[in-house]
Scaffold this active site. Structure first.
Site, PDB file in Angstrom:
ATOM      1  N   ALA A  32       4.185  10.071   7.932  1.00 15.87           N
ATOM      2  CA  ALA A  32       5.196   9.007   8.098  1.00 15.87           C
ATOM      3  C   ALA A  32       4.691   7.746   7.410  1.00 15.87           C
ATOM      4  O   ALA A  32       4.055   6.901   8.037  1.00 15.87           O
ATOM      5  CB  ALA A  32       5.464   8.749   9.587  1.00 15.87           C
ATOM      6  N   GLU A  62       1.563   6.981   9.388  1.00 11.39           N
ATOM      7  CA  GLU A  62       0.893   8.227   9.790  1.00 11.39           C
ATOM      8  C   GLU A  62       0.799   9.119   8.564  1.00 11.39           C
ATOM      9  O   GLU A  62       1.469   8.870   7.560  1.00 11.39           O
ATOM     10  CB  GLU A  62       1.702   8.932  10.899  1.00 11.39           C
ATOM     11  CG  GLU A  62       1.825   8.059  12.134  1.00 11.39           C
ATOM     12  CD  GLU A  62       2.566   8.743  13.277  1.00 11.39           C
ATOM     13  OE1 GLU A  62       2.936   9.935  13.148  1.00 11.39           O
ATOM     14  OE2 GLU A  62       2.768   8.071  14.298  1.00 11.39           O
ATOM     15  N   ARG A  86     -13.318 -17.444 -27.130  1.00 14.41           N
ATOM     16  CA  ARG A  86     -13.668 -16.280 -27.959  1.00 14.41           C
ATOM     17  C   ARG A  86     -12.979 -16.371 -29.331  1.00 14.41           C
ATOM     18  O   ARG A  86     -11.764 -16.592 -29.407  1.00 14.41           O
ATOM     19  CB  ARG A  86     -13.202 -15.022 -27.218  1.00 14.41           C
ATOM     20  CG  ARG A  86     -13.203 -13.774 -28.025  1.00 14.41           C
ATOM     21  CD  ARG A  86     -14.508 -13.046 -27.898  1.00 14.41           C
ATOM     22  NE  ARG A  86     -14.456 -11.760 -28.566  1.00 14.41           N
ATOM     23  CZ  ARG A  86     -15.454 -10.899 -28.552  1.00 14.41           C
ATOM     24  NH1 ARG A  86     -16.564 -11.199 -27.906  1.00 14.41           N
ATOM     25  NH2 ARG A  86     -15.348  -9.753 -29.182  1.00 14.41           N
ATOM     26  N   THR A 135       6.287   0.299  -0.258  1.00 19.23           N
ATOM     27  CA  THR A 135       6.155   0.453  -1.715  1.00 19.23           C
ATOM     28  C   THR A 135       7.278  -0.302  -2.438  1.00 19.23           C
ATOM     29  O   THR A 135       8.277  -0.710  -1.833  1.00 19.23           O
ATOM     30  CB  THR A 135       6.287   1.945  -2.089  1.00 19.23           C
ATOM     31  OG1 THR A 135       7.577   2.384  -1.625  1.00 19.23           O
ATOM     32  CG2 THR A 135       5.201   2.800  -1.455  1.00 19.23           C
ATOM     33  N   SER A 136       7.121  -0.405  -3.749  1.00 19.48           N
ATOM     34  CA  SER A 136       8.187  -1.040  -4.555  1.00 19.48           C
ATOM     35  C   SER A 136       9.500  -0.281  -4.367  1.00 19.48           C
ATOM     36  O   SER A 136      10.586  -0.880  -4.326  1.00 19.48           O
ATOM     37  CB  SER A 136       7.807  -1.044  -6.035  1.00 19.48           C
ATOM     38  OG  SER A 136       6.729  -1.921  -6.248  1.00 19.48           O
ATOM     39  N   ILE A 160      -6.463  -9.084 -22.774  1.00 17.17           N
ATOM     40  CA  ILE A 160      -6.942 -10.264 -23.523  1.00 17.17           C
ATOM     41  C   ILE A 160      -8.469 -10.218 -23.645  1.00 17.17           C
ATOM     42  O   ILE A 160      -9.036 -10.536 -24.678  1.00 17.17           O
ATOM     43  CB  ILE A 160      -6.444 -11.575 -22.854  1.00 17.17           C
ATOM     44  CG1 ILE A 160      -4.938 -11.741 -23.083  1.00 17.17           C
ATOM     45  CG2 ILE A 160      -7.206 -12.794 -23.380  1.00 17.17           C
ATOM     46  CD1 ILE A 160      -4.287 -12.891 -22.339  1.00 17.17           C
ATOM     47  N   PHE A 164      -2.879  -3.209  12.703  1.00 13.27           N
ATOM     48  CA  PHE A 164      -1.480  -2.817  12.881  1.00 13.27           C
ATOM     49  C   PHE A 164      -1.369  -1.336  12.547  1.00 13.27           C
ATOM     50  O   PHE A 164      -1.812  -0.909  11.475  1.00 13.27           O
ATOM     51  CB  PHE A 164      -0.683  -3.669  11.895  1.00 13.27           C
ATOM     52  CG  PHE A 164       0.775  -3.403  11.699  1.00 13.27           C
ATOM     53  CD1 PHE A 164       1.730  -3.978  12.530  1.00 13.27           C
ATOM     54  CD2 PHE A 164       1.220  -2.649  10.606  1.00 13.27           C
ATOM     55  CE1 PHE A 164       3.088  -3.803  12.284  1.00 13.27           C
ATOM     56  CE2 PHE A 164       2.580  -2.475  10.358  1.00 13.27           C
ATOM     57  CZ  PHE A 164       3.512  -3.057  11.213  1.00 13.27           C
ATOM     58  N   GLU A 169       2.472  -2.227   2.835  1.00 12.38           N
ATOM     59  CA  GLU A 169       3.571  -2.950   3.502  1.00 12.38           C
ATOM     60  C   GLU A 169       4.932  -2.632   2.863  1.00 12.38           C
ATOM     61  O   GLU A 169       5.814  -3.482   2.782  1.00 12.38           O
ATOM     62  CB  GLU A 169       3.285  -4.461   3.553  1.00 12.38           C
ATOM     63  CG  GLU A 169       2.007  -4.736   4.346  1.00 12.38           C
ATOM     64  CD  GLU A 169       1.894  -6.124   4.909  1.00 12.38           C
ATOM     65  OE1 GLU A 169       2.926  -6.733   5.214  1.00 12.38           O
ATOM     66  OE2 GLU A 169       0.764  -6.589   5.056  1.00 12.38           O
TER      67      GLU A 169
END
Ligand code: COS
Length: 386
Positions: free
Chosen positions: A132, A129, A270, A367-368, A339, A125, A365
């Site tokens: 862009a 650019e 652990r 950004t936030s 962790i 897809f 796809e």
């Protein structure tokens, strides 16, 4: 009334099948393809005959004929085993195959979809650019009609699957109409004159997935390869991304679950200060927050997938799903590294790969920041209280 996460028998069987396939065929090479930045060709060759490269494509078009939720479940399971393979699958299916099915002519569907759905060919897809990205409407690639063809000039950046795909769904400007109304969509084949693949990206994570530039130098595209009508390309791509973003949510759940499970196993085995990590309050708090994030993300993915499947509006919901699941997955994988401590930072354990892989999901796809624009615009457009 059934719960959001309830599955039909068929969906549950499909999930079990894909989980087994992913653990047997995908997980064992995940670290190696990441380390060597190698595209997992052999995995895709196995996925095609099983119908996994055309999960939500109707059988009459050569696909597996499953529903969209089953496809999201598959993405989650594949991402649990290997984020890179999941991204390859997501770009091929959500972003290349499904828009041809949704907006293509009967001839285009006949010509391209069976090869994509069966995995004989890989799809990609092309929207972004170099100038862009978030502002997708700033597309500079141009397509000029000359007789029975369009001639494309320009380039696309960060294209997933670019070096391996045969079929590209791309945008180009066909006029200077205001806003995004001059943008059209095209199906471009790798062998068209003037088409080339450019520089491959060297990435932080998802290193087994291929990302490269594509170039159009007087690239000749037959006029019948216009996808939809002239000037409709931007909207078709936005609708396509509405679906793609749910898939990113599913990938986020899969990768974060893999890190979570690794962290849980570690915390139970652990010992520190004479007791298992899991018995310390500080670890328990992390585990609780991680479990909440994962559960809520999965609810969003399932609910939004059903909305899209049923043809209900879902632009805002897809943005919410993508935003919440990717940001949650980032936190979950970060805590998983924490962790495991020094071991979490080491390549001996898989959580550092999960942490690197998941970061892309806050970027690709949309950004936030873009998801927040989509959500806030949609909320603010609603009529307020009387
Ligand atoms: N479905 C259908 N149509 C849509 C749509 C959607 N989800 N989103 C926008 N549109 C339509 C609008 O209705 C508008 O139509 P009209 O011209 O008839 O009014 C047109 O598309 C332009 O929309 P808008 O004015 O909102 O465009 P903007 O330039 O402001 O950009 C955003 C909108 C920011 C949402 C868009 O540029 C975007 O999603 N950017 C991120 C791109 C992205 O995700 N890139 C990742 C590439 S894939 S890795």
């Amino acid at each position: 009334m059934s719960a959001v996460t309830d599955l039909t028998e068929e969906q549950a069987l499909f999930r079990d099948m894909i989980r087994e396939f992913a653990r047997k065929e995908i997980a064992p090479i995940a670290a190696e393809i990441d380390e060597s930045s190698r595209f997992p060709t052999e995995t895709l060759e196995k996925m095609g005959p099983l119908g996994l490269l055309g999960i939500p494509v109707p059988q009459e078009h050569g696909g597996a004929g499953a529903d969209l939720l089953s496809y999201m479940i598959a993405l989650e399971q594949v991402a649990y085993a290997c984020g890179s393979t999941a991204l390859t699958l997501a770009a091929h299916t959500s972003l290349a195959t499904l828009p041809i099915l949704a907006f293509g002519t009967e001839e285009q569907k006949r010509r391209y979809v069976p090869d994509l759905a069966s995995g004989r060919k890989l799809g990609a897809f092309g929207l972004t650019e170099s100038q862009a990205g978030s502002d997708a409407g700033a597309t500079r690639t141009r397509a000029v009609r000359r007789g029975d063809r369009y001639v494309l000039q320009g380039s696309k950046a960060f294209i997933t699957n670019a070096s391996h795909a045969s079929t590209f769904v791309v945008t180009a400007k066909t006029s200077d109409a205001p806003g995004t109304r001059g943008i059209s969509a095209f199906i471009v084949e790798r062998g068209f004159p003037g088409f080339a693949v450019g520089k491959k990206e060297d990435k932080l994570g998802l290193r087994g997935s291929d990302t490269a530039e594509i170039l159009f130098q007087d690239c000749e595209v037959p006029a019948e390869n216009l996808l939809g009508k002239e000037g409709e390309g931007f909207k078709h791509f936005m609708r396509t991304l509405d679906g793609g973003r749910i898939g990113i949510g599913a990938m986020a759940v899969g990768i974060a679950r893999a890190a979570f499970d690794a962290a849980l196993a570690y915390a139970k085995s652990r010992q520190v200060f004479g007791a298992f990590l899991a018995s310390h309050g500080a670890t328990q708090e992390k585990i609780a927050d991680m479990a909440v994030a994962l559960h809520a993300s999965r609810l969003l993915v399932y609910d939004t997938a059903r909305r899209r499947q049923e043809g209900r509006p879902h632009t805002r919901e897809a943005a919410i799903t993508k935003l919440f699941a990717s940001e949650s997955a980032y936190r979950v994988t970060k805590e998983a590294v924490q962790i495991l401590g020094g071991n979490g930072y080491s390549r001996e354990y898989p959580v550092e790969r999960c942490f690197r892989d998941v970061k892309l999901l806050e970027i690709g796809e949309g950004t936030s920041e873009i998801q927040r624009i989509v959500i806030s615009r949609s909320v603010l457009e609603e009529p307020g209280p009387a």
